[in-house]
Design a protein around this motif. Structure first.
Motif, PDB file in Angstrom:
ATOM      1  N   GLU A 161       1.129  -1.493   0.164  1.00  0.00           N
ATOM      2  CA  GLU A 161      -0.286   0.019   0.235  1.00  0.00           C
ATOM      3  C   GLU A 161       0.575   0.979   0.378  1.00  0.00           C
ATOM      4  O   GLU A 161       0.624   1.837  -0.691  1.00  0.00           O
ATOM      5  CB  GLU A 161      -0.608  -0.035   0.987  1.00  0.00           C
ATOM      6  N   LEU A 162       1.590   1.426   0.918  1.00  0.00           N
ATOM      7  CA  LEU A 162       2.721   2.448   0.517  1.00  0.00           C
ATOM      8  C   LEU A 162       3.478   2.747  -0.429  1.00  0.00           C
ATOM      9  O   LEU A 162       3.542   4.067  -1.058  1.00  0.00           O
ATOM     10  CB  LEU A 162       4.326   2.363   1.933  1.00  0.00           C
ATOM     11  N   LEU A 163       3.791   1.868  -1.380  1.00  0.00           N
ATOM     12  CA  LEU A 163       4.544   1.983  -3.057  1.00  0.00           C
ATOM     13  C   LEU A 163       3.370   2.006  -3.808  1.00  0.00           C
ATOM     14  O   LEU A 163       4.021   2.905  -4.413  1.00  0.00           O
ATOM     15  CB  LEU A 163       5.223   0.744  -2.871  1.00  0.00           C
ATOM     16  N   ARG A 164       2.138   1.642  -3.728  1.00  0.00           N
ATOM     17  CA  ARG A 164       1.168   2.469  -4.334  1.00  0.00           C
ATOM     18  C   ARG A 164       1.222   3.851  -4.567  1.00  0.00           C
ATOM     19  O   ARG A 164       0.754   4.398  -5.268  1.00  0.00           O
ATOM     20  CB  ARG A 164      -0.238   1.485  -4.458  1.00  0.00           C
ATOM     21  N   VAL A 165       0.811   3.645  -3.420  1.00  0.00           N
ATOM     22  CA  VAL A 165       0.456   5.708  -2.751  1.00  0.00           C
ATOM     23  C   VAL A 165       2.000   6.901  -2.948  1.00  0.00           C
ATOM     24  O   VAL A 165       1.726   7.609  -3.713  1.00  0.00           O
ATOM     25  CB  VAL A 165       0.372   5.873  -1.364  1.00  0.00           C
ATOM     26  N   ALA A 166       2.516   6.247  -2.694  1.00  0.00           N
ATOM     27  CA  ALA A 166       4.417   6.715  -3.500  1.00  0.00           C
ATOM     28  C   ALA A 166       3.869   6.929  -4.314  1.00  0.00           C
ATOM     29  O   ALA A 166       4.625   7.901  -5.400  1.00  0.00           O
ATOM     30  CB  ALA A 166       5.648   6.263  -2.423  1.00  0.00           C
ATOM     31  N   ALA A 167       3.743   5.328  -5.220  1.00  0.00           N
ATOM     32  CA  ALA A 167       3.732   5.897  -7.014  1.00  0.00           C
ATOM     33  C   ALA A 167       2.433   7.093  -7.611  1.00  0.00           C
ATOM     34  O   ALA A 167       3.127   7.854  -8.411  1.00  0.00           O
ATOM     35  CB  ALA A 167       3.707   4.725  -7.558  1.00  0.00           C
ATOM     36  N   LEU A 168       1.920   6.743  -7.307  1.00  0.00           N
ATOM     37  CA  LEU A 168       0.742   7.812  -7.525  1.00  0.00           C
ATOM     38  C   LEU A 168       0.974   9.113  -6.784  1.00  0.00           C
ATOM     39  O   LEU A 168       0.025   9.592  -7.737  1.00  0.00           O
ATOM     40  CB  LEU A 168      -0.651   7.138  -6.570  1.00  0.00           C
ATOM     41  N   SER A 169       1.994   9.940  -6.193  1.00  0.00           N
ATOM     42  CA  SER A 169       2.272  11.054  -5.989  1.00  0.00           C
ATOM     43  C   SER A 169       2.619  11.205  -7.477  1.00  0.00           C
ATOM     44  O   SER A 169       2.502  12.484  -7.687  1.00  0.00           O
ATOM     45  CB  SER A 169       2.578  11.385  -4.996  1.00  0.00           C
ATOM     46  N   ASP A 170       2.742  10.738  -8.237  1.00  0.00           N
ATOM     47  CA  ASP A 170       3.387  10.836  -9.222  1.00  0.00           C
ATOM     48  C   ASP A 170       5.031  11.950  -8.836  1.00  0.00           C
ATOM     49  O   ASP A 170       5.032  13.067  -9.919  1.00  0.00           O
ATOM     50  CB  ASP A 170       2.500  12.003 -10.180  1.00  0.00           C
ATOM     51  N   ASP A 171       5.663  11.896  -7.933  1.00  0.00           N
ATOM     52  CA  ASP A 171       6.648  12.494  -7.406  1.00  0.00           C
ATOM     53  C   ASP A 171       7.833  11.548  -7.503  1.00  0.00           C
ATOM     54  O   ASP A 171       8.262  10.519  -6.691  1.00  0.00           O
ATOM     55  CB  ASP A 171       6.503  12.732  -6.027  1.00  0.00           C
ATOM     56  N   ALA A 172       9.131  11.454  -8.165  1.00  0.00           N
ATOM     57  CA  ALA A 172      10.248  10.226  -8.159  1.00  0.00           C
ATOM     58  C   ALA A 172      11.157  10.353  -7.318  1.00  0.00           C
ATOM     59  O   ALA A 172      11.167   9.112  -6.375  1.00  0.00           O
ATOM     60  CB  ALA A 172      10.999  10.470  -9.631  1.00  0.00           C
ATOM     61  N   GLU A 173      11.091  10.793  -6.739  1.00  0.00           N
ATOM     62  CA  GLU A 173      12.188  11.523  -5.202  1.00  0.00           C
ATOM     63  C   GLU A 173      11.401  11.191  -4.358  1.00  0.00           C
ATOM     64  O   GLU A 173      12.289  10.307  -3.501  1.00  0.00           O
ATOM     65  CB  GLU A 173      12.611  12.618  -5.254  1.00  0.00           C
ATOM     66  N   THR A 174       9.871  10.891  -4.047  1.00  0.00           N
ATOM     67  CA  THR A 174       9.106  10.456  -2.737  1.00  0.00           C
ATOM     68  C   THR A 174       8.904   9.405  -3.109  1.00  0.00           C
ATOM     69  O   THR A 174       9.472   7.940  -2.265  1.00  0.00           O
ATOM     70  CB  THR A 174       7.906  11.328  -3.087  1.00  0.00           C
ATOM     71  N   PHE A 175       8.577   8.560  -4.588  1.00  0.00           N
ATOM     72  CA  PHE A 175       8.818   6.760  -4.788  1.00  0.00           C
ATOM     73  C   PHE A 175      10.545   6.620  -3.960  1.00  0.00           C
ATOM     74  O   PHE A 175      10.584   5.461  -4.079  1.00  0.00           O
ATOM     75  CB  PHE A 175       7.664   7.145  -5.814  1.00  0.00           C
ATOM     76  N   GLY A 176      11.321   7.081  -4.464  1.00  0.00           N
ATOM     77  CA  GLY A 176      12.838   6.818  -4.482  1.00  0.00           C
ATOM     78  C   GLY A 176      12.990   6.118  -2.981  1.00  0.00           C
ATOM     79  O   GLY A 176      13.795   5.222  -2.500  1.00  0.00           O
ATOM     80  N   LEU A 177      12.447   7.588  -2.068  1.00  0.00           N
ATOM     81  CA  LEU A 177      12.269   7.201  -0.736  1.00  0.00           C
ATOM     82  C   LEU A 177      11.612   5.938  -0.062  1.00  0.00           C
ATOM     83  O   LEU A 177      11.819   5.128   0.556  1.00  0.00           O
ATOM     84  CB  LEU A 177      12.164   8.736  -0.213  1.00  0.00           C
ATOM     85  N   ALA A 178      10.344   6.001  -0.448  1.00  0.00           N
ATOM     86  CA  ALA A 178      10.182   4.458  -0.026  1.00  0.00           C
ATOM     87  C   ALA A 178      10.679   3.245  -0.918  1.00  0.00           C
ATOM     88  O   ALA A 178      10.346   2.807   0.188  1.00  0.00           O
ATOM     89  CB  ALA A 178       8.361   4.571  -0.880  1.00  0.00           C
ATOM     90  N   VAL A 179      11.126   3.550  -1.336  1.00  0.00           N
ATOM     91  CA  VAL A 179      12.162   2.047  -2.074  1.00  0.00           C
ATOM     92  C   VAL A 179      13.219   2.400  -1.433  1.00  0.00           C
ATOM     93  O   VAL A 179      13.891   1.199  -0.908  1.00  0.00           O
ATOM     94  CB  VAL A 179      12.411   2.000  -4.074  1.00  0.00           C
TER      95      VAL A 179
END
Length: 249
Positions: free
Chosen positions: A150-168
């Motif tokens: 769920e976290l990775l899905r929400v981070a990806a849906l933010s359309d912010d590469a930096e935010t998704f990278g932080l989650a990863v």
């Protein structure tokens, strides 16, 4: 002779007077044929055509009322307000409604997870970096497999590469430290790659998107290396090792 001179002067005077009157009539006719909107105006007359502001005012009022209503619903935690904001087709209105929902859920991990689950289960709604970052803090307190997806899905849906990278990076570090029980290396690798494609094209093409690709490549290497170390030897490996394990007579 003097009579002829007097008559000539009189004729010239009459002709001049007739010519002057003709010019005045043409000038008056031109003023009557001026296009609409160029007539005399008062000192405080409106700059635009009459009635234009009156026609636009109801639309502005309706838009303001809609924004006020959606903000109020979001402030009460009504998740469907986000669906209605999306249907309005106004990106600024949608973001304002989402921000209000995030603010409402900020003090409650349960409300925050409910909002995240609502977005993760939708096919149209998008998230925001603010929501992903708050959800990441909640995830750190209890990193489970379901919460990770769920976290990775929400981070990806933010359309912010930096935010998704932080989650990863955060998820990978927790997994390597043994704090993400039940998740396998191959499972995480597939999850990282699948959620990456939910980012918008603009996010993937950005400078942060380029760094994200490097981060994902590094994550794949680390997961693959860990998987090889933890993979049990096959039956063929045991058979190959058997001749070397002879008992001494």
């Amino acid at each position: 002779m003097s009579a002829i001179l007097i008559i000539s002067v009189f004729l010239i005077f009459v002709a001049s007077l007739a010519l002057l009157r003709t010019k005045r009539q043409r000038s008056d006719e031109g003023s009557e044929q001026l296009p609409p909107g160029f007539g005399p105006r008062g000192l405080f007359a409106d700059a635009g055509p009459a009635g234009e502001d009156d026609d636009a005012r109801p639309e502005v009022t309706a838009s303001q009322e809609l924004e006020k209503s959606l903000r109020a619903r979001a402030g009460r935690g009504d998740l469907e307000a986000l669906t209605d904001a999306h249907a309005a087709g106004d990106a600024a209105l949608y973001r304002a409604t989402l921000d209000a929902l995030v603010e409402h859920a900020a003090g409650s991990p349960e409300d925050l997870r409910a909002l995240a689950g609502f977005l993760a289960g939708s096919k149209e709604l998008r998230s925001s970096p603010a929501l992903a970052e708050r959800l990441l803090e909640v995830w750190k307190q209890n990193p489970t497999r379901a919460a990770t997806a769920e976290l990775l899905r929400v981070a990806a849906l933010s359309d912010d590469a930096e935010t998704f990278g932080l989650a990863v990076s955060t998820v990978l570090r927790a997994w390597e430290d043994g704090r993400l029980a039940g998740a396998g290396a191959e499972e995480l690798r597939s999850l990282f790659e699948a959620e990456y494609w939910l980012l918008s094209s603009e996010a993937k093409r950005s400078g942060a998107g380029f760094l994200l690709k490097q981060k994902l490549a590094d994550a794949r290497r680390r997961l693959s290396a860990r998987a090889r170390r933890e993979e049990p030897p096959s039956a063929g490996d045991f058979r190959r090792e058997a001749p070397a394990q002879k008992e001494r007579p």
